[in-house]
Every structure is written in structure tokens, then in C-alpha cells.
Design a protein around this motif. Structure first.
Motif, mmCIF file in Angstrom:
data_model
loop_
_atom_site.group_PDB
_atom_site.id
_atom_site.type_symbol
_atom_site.label_atom_id
_atom_site.label_comp_id
_atom_site.label_asym_id
_atom_site.label_seq_id
_atom_site.Cartn_x
_atom_site.Cartn_y
_atom_site.Cartn_z
ATOM 1 N N LEU A 203 -16.793 0.263 56.962
ATOM 2 C CA LEU A 203 -16.037 1.465 56.629
ATOM 3 C C LEU A 203 -15.046 1.106 55.531
ATOM 4 O O LEU A 203 -13.844 0.991 55.743
ATOM 5 C CB LEU A 203 -15.314 1.993 57.868
ATOM 6 N N GLY A 208 -16.322 -1.477 61.298
ATOM 7 C CA GLY A 208 -16.615 -0.399 62.237
ATOM 8 C C GLY A 208 -17.622 -0.849 63.273
ATOM 9 O O GLY A 208 -18.497 -1.679 62.996
ATOM 10 N N LEU A 227 -19.700 8.437 58.435
ATOM 11 C CA LEU A 227 -18.420 7.819 58.774
ATOM 12 C C LEU A 227 -17.800 7.017 57.618
ATOM 13 O O LEU A 227 -16.584 7.119 57.389
ATOM 14 C CB LEU A 227 -18.583 6.959 60.017
ATOM 15 N N PRO A 228 -18.550 6.228 56.853
ATOM 16 C CA PRO A 228 -17.925 5.511 55.739
ATOM 17 C C PRO A 228 -17.296 6.448 54.713
ATOM 18 O O PRO A 228 -16.185 6.184 54.222
ATOM 19 C CB PRO A 228 -19.084 4.707 55.139
ATOM 20 N N MET A 231 -14.079 7.873 56.156
ATOM 21 C CA MET A 231 -12.987 6.909 56.068
ATOM 22 C C MET A 231 -12.423 6.878 54.651
ATOM 23 O O MET A 231 -11.196 6.896 54.449
ATOM 24 C CB MET A 231 -13.473 5.526 56.487
ATOM 25 N N GLU A 232 -13.283 6.855 53.662
ATOM 26 C CA GLU A 232 -12.840 6.848 52.266
ATOM 27 C C GLU A 232 -12.010 8.093 51.949
ATOM 28 O O GLU A 232 -10.954 8.018 51.308
ATOM 29 C CB GLU A 232 -14.062 6.775 51.342
ATOM 30 N N TYR A 241 -5.826 2.848 56.377
ATOM 31 C CA TYR A 241 -6.202 2.942 57.796
ATOM 32 C C TYR A 241 -5.291 2.007 58.594
ATOM 33 O O TYR A 241 -5.087 0.845 58.222
ATOM 34 C CB TYR A 241 -7.665 2.561 57.973
ATOM 35 N N TYR A 246 -12.302 0.047 63.636
ATOM 36 C CA TYR A 246 -12.493 1.361 64.255
ATOM 37 C C TYR A 246 -13.739 1.281 65.117
ATOM 38 O O TYR A 246 -14.827 0.938 64.638
ATOM 39 C CB TYR A 246 -12.651 2.452 63.205
#
Length: 433
Positions: A203, A208, A227-228, A231-232, A241, A246
Motif C-alpha cells: 500500500l 498491507g 486498496l493501494p 491509500m494513495e 498513514y 494496515y
């Protein structure tokens, strides 16, 4: 440290916990727990005794380091530890509590909370008062502490909790050690136990982990593929973060709603369909790592600061992923709220309504109205300053209003007050970012 009026039977204002060291042995097949909680605390006022929240488990021994005259007694909700003499405000103490039993969820006005057996494993869902079902604690959202959790279980099961983890197996038992150096509210501490596969995902610079039953692997990998990018998107909007990793757990059982924990989120099998049906919820739980977990609330009446931001993050992700814009989402939800009762005060919804969907949506609309008023540049400067300045702390609405006045002006602060401190739903500002 004060007792929260939304949960008046939880917590003790006389002290604050600095660190929990939990050593727990658990048998999945019999649902039996044997634990020792070594609790380092600091007195907040002079007192001859303190109380810990503990529900459904029996204390067998209590030791106060350096106090041979200390004693204890227990009722169905509390463990009272009586010192050999009065302890002064500011004094640090270490209390070790040995306890055991068959943990189970507690009944509350918000439903069953805490330790819950699954078909094959365990789920812990503590918000707001479920933590005492598995360890003695000062169960207040304002009392954040660090943790070390040593958890021994049957070797065929994976144990997941927040923080860095190590494991070893001896004599047919597996010991998991989790270090959580980030101050954490009791309701955000968790253990999840199941026969899980462990997928690793990158991530950005954050490791992750996806823990899931093998039978759900295809659906999980498909649904969590965004999900990546999430997160970005959120790092850009909210800042760095806040944790070392995570983790996401998908249980084999269905769950009513997903859950957040410190550095973690928990979903049920019903939340993965292989077609992205829970993408909004995945975004929501990730956003809680900034809003609710790192920057936590000092009192439950301000829960809009957790849920409003997490809901607004859903709208930001919708826009970033090419679906409806945040403004389109705001217009739709504003129209829906206009048709509902205007009897919920966002800054103090009351304990019965603290999880009402209007808290989530009106909280998000408050943020969108602020963004429309001050513009994107100052709005996202504010969100990043909020998560940086108040990281690891417990906050109130007044803290947020103070920052709004600092980053923007009194007009913006007055606008936020209108949204959170008055009952009628305000109109959205006419301009848009």
C-alpha cells in the motif's frame, strides 16, 4: 480524565492507564481464557482505591507492586482495588490482575459488544464498551495507552491484532506477541482468531495484510484490489498513514457491519462478493485509521469527528475512482436528510443516537459545506493539519473549531457551529470547489 456521560458506568476518573501488558492463553474449542493483565497507571487525583472495568470473567489474584496490604473485590461490572493507603495524584503504580473464564459479549443499548465466538474462531468488536469482556481496563475513549499483547492459542489458528507481530510454537501451542506503541483507546484493541490465509499487499510504503478464509480468496483479492489506490488517495488528502501497517480480516461468518480497530479493519464474508459491492465500506474503514483511531474523540458526544470524516472519505474515494463526485454525493445525501426528522444535534446526539446514520451523513455534509466555503486548498491543508497536530491524541469539537478558525476565519467557524450546534439542517453553500 472524566467519566463519559454517554457511558456513565464505564471508566474511573481517578487514574489514567499508561500501558497494558496482557498475557492471555485461550482455548478455541472450549472458549476458555486465562489471563494476566499488568497495568501501569498514573493517579489523576488522590485516592485510596481504583476500579477497572471487567465483565463476565473472574479475578483470582491482584497484586499492587510495593503494596502488600492491597486488596480487591469484584462485582458483575467492576474490579475494585483497595490500596494499603492513599495514593497521591501524579503517582505511578503497577497493578497485576490474574483472571479467567469463558468470555462472551455483553448486552448494551447498542446491542451485543465485545468477545464473540464465531463458527470457528473469535471476533472482538468493542465500540463503545466491549473491551472489558476480555481484559480489565479503564474503558474511556479519552484514556489512550500503549500495549503489549502476548496471546497463546491452538496452532491451527491465526491470531491477528494491531501492531508489529511475532510468533513461536512450543509444546503444541502457538504464542503471538503484538507490540502497539501508538496510544490506543481500549475499544480499538482487538484480537481476531480464525483459520486464515495471509495475503501481503503493498500500500505504497505501508505493508498491507489481508487475512481471510481460503475459500474466499478470489472474492477478497478482487474486492480489495482498489486498496493501494485508496491509500494513495487518502495519504494525499489526509497526510501520512499513521501506523506501521494496515491489516484487514475477513471472517468466515457474516457480520452486520464492518468494524475498525487500531491499524486494522474487520469485514464479514457477506461484505465480499467479488464485484466490489462493499467498496464504499472498505474506504470508510481505511479512513478511520486517521479519523477515530489516530485522532480519537475524548468523549462520545463528538463521534461525528470520527464518522463524519470517514463518511466524507467515501465521497472523496468515489470521485477519485471515477464514480460520482463528492459534490454529487453531498447533494444527494442533503436531499435525503431534508426528508428526515430534524431532531438530532450533531455535537451531542445522545447515547441512543450516537450511531444514527444522520450523524455520519450530516457530519460529512458539515465537512463538505466547510470545503465549499473555504476552498480546496485551505480545506485539505486543514485536514492534514488536523491529523498531524492531533495524532495520537483525544479531541473534542472545540479543538476542531479552533483549528478551523486558525486555518480559515471566524466566518468558517460560525458555519461549522451552525451545522453541529443547531437542529435544523442548513442549506449547502451555493459555491462548489
Amino acid at each position: 480524565m472524566t467519566v463519559d456521560p454517554y457511558t456513565p458506568h464505564s471508566g474511573d476518573r481517578r487514574y489514567g492507564v499508561l500501558h497494558y501488558d496482557l498475557a492471555i492463553d485461550y482455548r478455541v474449542t472450549t472458549n476458555r481464557i486465562a489471563g494476566t493483565a499488568t497495568i501501569r497507571l498514573q493517579m489523576q487525583e488522590s485516592a485510596k482505591h481504583v476500579s477497572f472495568d471487567l465483565v463476565g470473567l473472574k479475578v483470582t489474584k491482584v497484586r499492587v507492586v510495593g503494596d502488600r496490604a492491597a486488596s480487591f473485590r469484584q462485582d458483575d461490572r467492576r474490579l475494585k482495588v483497595v490500596f494499603g493507603g492513599e495514593r497521591a495524584s501524579g503517582q505511578e503504580l503497577t497493578v497485576a490482575v490474574e483472571y479467567s473464564g469463558s468470555p462472551s459479549p455483553r448486552r448494551t443499548r447498542w446491542g451485543l459488544l465485545g468477545w464473540e465466538e464465531l463458527e470457528d474462531g473469535v471476533l472482538v468488536a468493542s465500540q463503545p464498551t466491549g473491551a472489558p469482556t476480555w481484559f480489565p481496563c479503564n474503558d474511556l475513549p479519552s484514556n489512550k495507552a500503549t500495549y503489549r499483547l502476548e496471546f497463546t492459542a491452538d496452532p491451527e489458528y491465526t491470531v491477528v491484532s494491531g501492531g508489529a507481530a511475532t510468533r513461536s510454537t512450543q509444546r503444541g501451542r502457538t504464542r503471538w506477541i503484538f507490540e502497539q506503541p501508538v496510544p490506543t483507546a481500549t475499544y480499538l484493541m482487538t484480537v481476531q482468531i480464525g483459520q486464515y490465509d495471509d495475503d501481503r499487499v503493498a500500500l505504497g510504503t505501508t505493508p498491507g495484510r489481508l487475512f481471510h478464509p481460503r475459500a474466499l480468496a478470489g472474492r477478497v483479492r478482487s474486492d480489495f484490489a482498489p486498496l493501494p489506490h485508496m491509500m494513495e488517495t487518502f495519504v494525499e488528502a489526509f497526510g501520512t498513514y499513521p501506523y506501521e501497517s494496515y491489516k484487514v480480516v475477513i471472517t468466515p461468518d457474516d457480520l452486520e457491519i464492518p468494524l475498525e480497530a487500531q491499524g486494522m479493519a474487520i469485514f464479514g464474508a457477506n461484505h465480499v462478493d467479488g464485484a466490489g459491492g462493499s467498496e464504499r465500506l472498505i474506504a470508510h474503514e481505511l479512513a478511520h485509521q486517521w479519523f477515530g483511531n489516530s485522532v480519537g474523540v475524548a468523549r462520545w458526544r463528538d463521534i461525528w469527528l470520527n464518522e463524519g470524516f470517514a463518511c466524507y472519505a467515501e465521497w472523496l474515494w468515489s470521485e477519485a475512482s471515477g464514480a460520482s463526485t463528492a459534490h454529487e454525493n453531498a447533494l444527494a445525501h442533503h436531499a435525503a436528510l431534508r426528508g428526515l426528522a430534524q431532531d438530532l444535534l450533531l455535537s451531542d446526539p445522545g447515547p441512543n443516537d450516537m450511531f444514527d446514520d444522520r450523524v455520519y451523513k450530516r457530519g460529512a455534509l458539515t465537512l463538505h459545506a466547510l470545503r465549499l466555503t473555504i476552498g480546496d486548498e485551505r480545506f485539505f491543508a486543514l485536514t492534514r493539519e488536523w491529523t498531524a497536530r492531533f495524532a495520537r491524541l483525544a479531541v473534542t469539537s472545540d479543538d476542531f473549531l479552533g483549528l478551523v478558525g486558525e486555518v480559515a476565519d471566524d466566518r468558517a467557524r460560525t458555519l461549522v457551529r451552525t451545522w453541529i450546534d443547531e437542529l435544523p439542517l442548513p442549506a449547502l453553500p451555493a459555491s462548489r470547489p
